[in-house]
Design a protein around this motif. Structure first.
Motif, PDB file in Angstrom:
ATOM      1  N   HIS A  67       0.823  -1.207   0.000  1.00 29.68           N
ATOM      2  CA  HIS A  67       0.000   0.000   0.000  1.00 29.68           C
ATOM      3  C   HIS A  67       0.862   1.264   0.000  1.00 29.68           C
ATOM      4  O   HIS A  67       0.547   2.234  -0.702  1.00 29.68           O
ATOM      5  CB  HIS A  67      -0.941   0.011   1.215  1.00 29.68           C
ATOM      6  N   GLU A  68       1.949   1.253   0.758  1.00 31.54           N
ATOM      7  CA  GLU A  68       2.836   2.416   0.797  1.00 31.54           C
ATOM      8  C   GLU A  68       3.445   2.678  -0.575  1.00 31.54           C
ATOM      9  O   GLU A  68       3.490   3.817  -1.044  1.00 31.54           O
ATOM     10  CB  GLU A  68       3.935   2.228   1.837  1.00 31.54           C
ATOM     11  N   HIS A  69       3.921   1.620  -1.225  1.00 36.01           N
ATOM     12  CA  HIS A  69       4.497   1.775  -2.564  1.00 36.01           C
ATOM     13  C   HIS A  69       3.458   2.342  -3.524  1.00 36.01           C
ATOM     14  O   HIS A  69       3.745   3.244  -4.310  1.00 36.01           O
ATOM     15  CB  HIS A  69       5.039   0.441  -3.076  1.00 36.01           C
ATOM     16  N   ALA A  70       2.243   1.829  -3.457  1.00 37.70           N
ATOM     17  CA  ALA A  70       1.180   2.298  -4.348  1.00 37.70           C
ATOM     18  C   ALA A  70       0.884   3.778  -4.126  1.00 37.70           C
ATOM     19  O   ALA A  70       0.762   4.547  -5.082  1.00 37.70           O
ATOM     20  CB  ALA A  70      -0.086   1.470  -4.131  1.00 37.70           C
ATOM     21  N   LYS A  71       0.816   4.180  -2.876  1.00 39.02           N
ATOM     22  CA  LYS A  71       0.529   5.579  -2.565  1.00 39.02           C
ATOM     23  C   LYS A  71       1.656   6.487  -3.050  1.00 39.02           C
ATOM     24  O   LYS A  71       1.411   7.522  -3.677  1.00 39.02           O
ATOM     25  CB  LYS A  71       0.327   5.743  -1.061  1.00 39.02           C
ATOM     26  N   ARG A  72       2.880   6.090  -2.784  1.00 37.26           N
ATOM     27  CA  ARG A  72       4.027   6.924  -3.144  1.00 37.26           C
ATOM     28  C   ARG A  72       4.256   6.995  -4.651  1.00 37.26           C
ATOM     29  O   ARG A  72       4.725   8.009  -5.170  1.00 37.26           O
ATOM     30  CB  ARG A  72       5.285   6.416  -2.434  1.00 37.26           C
ATOM     31  N   SER A  73       3.932   5.927  -5.363  1.00 40.14           N
ATOM     32  CA  SER A  73       4.161   5.886  -6.803  1.00 40.14           C
ATOM     33  C   SER A  73       2.948   6.349  -7.611  1.00 40.14           C
ATOM     34  O   SER A  73       3.063   6.607  -8.809  1.00 40.14           O
ATOM     35  CB  SER A  73       4.551   4.463  -7.237  1.00 40.14           C
ATOM     36  N   GLY A  74       1.793   6.420  -6.963  1.00 42.94           N
ATOM     37  CA  GLY A  74       0.583   6.850  -7.658  1.00 42.94           C
ATOM     38  C   GLY A  74      -0.127   5.751  -8.413  1.00 42.94           C
ATOM     39  O   GLY A  74      -1.017   6.022  -9.218  1.00 42.94           O
ATOM     40  N   PHE A  75       0.216   4.497  -8.149  1.00 48.10           N
ATOM     41  CA  PHE A  75      -0.432   3.368  -8.816  1.00 48.10           C
ATOM     42  C   PHE A  75      -1.622   2.884  -7.991  1.00 48.10           C
ATOM     43  O   PHE A  75      -1.519   2.742  -6.777  1.00 48.10           O
ATOM     44  CB  PHE A  75       0.546   2.212  -9.027  1.00 48.10           C
ATOM     45  N   PRO A  76      -2.748   2.600  -8.645  1.00 50.38           N
ATOM     46  CA  PRO A  76      -3.931   2.155  -7.908  1.00 50.38           C
ATOM     47  C   PRO A  76      -3.772   0.722  -7.403  1.00 50.38           C
ATOM     48  O   PRO A  76      -3.002  -0.054  -7.954  1.00 50.38           O
ATOM     49  CB  PRO A  76      -5.042   2.232  -8.953  1.00 50.38           C
TER      50      PRO A  76
END
Length: 94
Positions: A67-76
């Motif tokens: 979830h952190e990676h998704a938030k930081r990278s902008g990927f859903p």
């Protein structure tokens, strides 16, 4: 380390050109490098693109890092599944 499959809704991803895919992969790699520098254990193995979805395979210490990676990278992120076992042709050989 646990393995996860991440389902992402990305309209039109299957018809993306090389430059668009390269840009998305570069952004993911940049965030992963930052997280690694922060001693967060997460690794992208590969992804499968269909018409409007990607299915990404990651190794991570926990689901929160996904979830952190998704938030930081902008990927859903639509759904995350922890892989419990791998079944392949060798499995059928006993």
């Amino acid at each position: 380390m646990p393995r996860y499959v991440i389902e992402r809704n990305v309209p039109g991803i299957g018809s993306s050109n090389h430059e668009e895919l390269c840009g998305a992969a570069s952004e993911s790699n940049k965030v992963l490098a930052e997280m690694k520098a922060e001693r967060k254990n997460i690794q992208w193995e590969h992804s499968y693109a269909t018409d409007d979805k990607t299915f990404c395979v990651y190794l991570a210490e926990n689901e929160e890092l996904i979830h952190e990676h998704a938030k930081r990278s902008g990927f859903p992120v639509e759904r995350i599944f922890e892989v419990k076992t791998i079944i392949d042709p060798v499995t059928g050989e006993g």
